[in-house]
Scaffold this active site. Sequence first.
Site, PDB file in Angstrom:
ATOM      1  N   GLU A 106      67.217  45.448  23.054  1.00  0.00           N
ATOM      2  CA  GLU A 106      68.079  44.032  22.782  1.00  0.00           C
ATOM      3  C   GLU A 106      66.934  42.830  22.238  1.00  0.00           C
ATOM      4  OE1 GLU A 106      70.627  43.066  26.076  1.00  0.00           O
ATOM      5  OE2 GLU A 106      71.842  44.836  25.614  1.00  0.00           O
ATOM      6  N   GLU A 217      75.296  53.683  24.166  1.00  0.00           N
ATOM      7  CA  GLU A 217      75.951  53.200  25.453  1.00  0.00           C
ATOM      8  C   GLU A 217      77.444  52.896  25.251  1.00  0.00           C
ATOM      9  OE1 GLU A 217      74.079  49.723  26.952  1.00  0.00           O
ATOM     10  OE2 GLU A 217      72.050  50.515  26.331  1.00  0.00           O
TER      11      GLU A 217
END
Length: 318
Positions: A106, A217
């Site tokens: 991220e 994910e």
Amino acid sequence: MRAPSLDDAPLTELIAAQCSSLTPELEMKWAAVSPYKGAFEIDHGDRLVAFAQRHGLAIRGHALVWHAALPRWISDDGDWRTVERHIVRLAGRYRRQIAEWDVVNEPIADGGLRGGWMLDQFGPTYIDRSFHAAHEAAPDAQLFLNEHDLEYAVPEQKERRDALLALVRRLLRDGVPLHGVGLQGHLAIGRGSLDRTVLGDFLAALADLGLTLAVTELDVKERHYILPAEERDSHAADHVAHFLDIVLDQPAIRSLTCWGLSDRQSWLEVTDADRARFPGAWQDGTDPGLNRGLPYDAALRPKSLRTAIALSLDALRR
Ligand code: XIL
């Protein structure tokens, strides 16, 4: 997968039977392994690795550098060697067991690089240095940059895709050992449309750079908690089917990981804001229960989302 799940026998049996790879959900994050300066608490990580090996599962290492899992104590310590030591210790420890690592998780925000301690201390090349350190410690591992909110055809996600592409091009130009990009795939019904051209072109642009791609994910945040469970499940399943239909069309996508197998493990919660969208609901004492965005329900019964994934993967083989 989280370490406490290792003591849940029906769940571990299901994981061993259904999966070919597992990702430690918390146990290898920096704040988890090093809650105080000098600590290296890796027992849970080791247990997950042993479980994976016993059942012939690959392991996706997750995540060496992540803004949300920086230990508090590092704020008094602006030394790159501290970061490097962490990366080398973890990637090096598992260099024979973990063939794929999320090195930086991220790094994108607001159309550019996410601000925060790493960027403040070391500038944009903290990313380069993290990958180099991981590569030195685990020279055979495939090293990934992993990112969220890239999936939908909405302006803020377009900005994120553009920023990610710019970053990845820059890293490759500068000789950084970056081998793959992970699309987290935290889907949310109602967030926007999943557009074949928009998402397909983005994945193609990454693939053209020679990168391996992965969905890392996958899960679905629901919207219509008021509906009967079966309908909720079919909404989630349709959303996933549509997503996979686009994504699996790209041959550079080499793996698919769900962020949990059963709703009982989901990190997604039905929040007060979700409940507030349905005034008057559940007054009879019923409850929306858990978010139902994973392949198996809380009792480990397969749902239509599992079928959707299986059908998408079957279609690939044909
Ligand atoms: C989440 C875990 O699932 C939660 O249990 C934990 O409290 C916070 O982290 N993106 C990621 C994952 O890359 O590491 C996050 O996992 C979910 C969002």
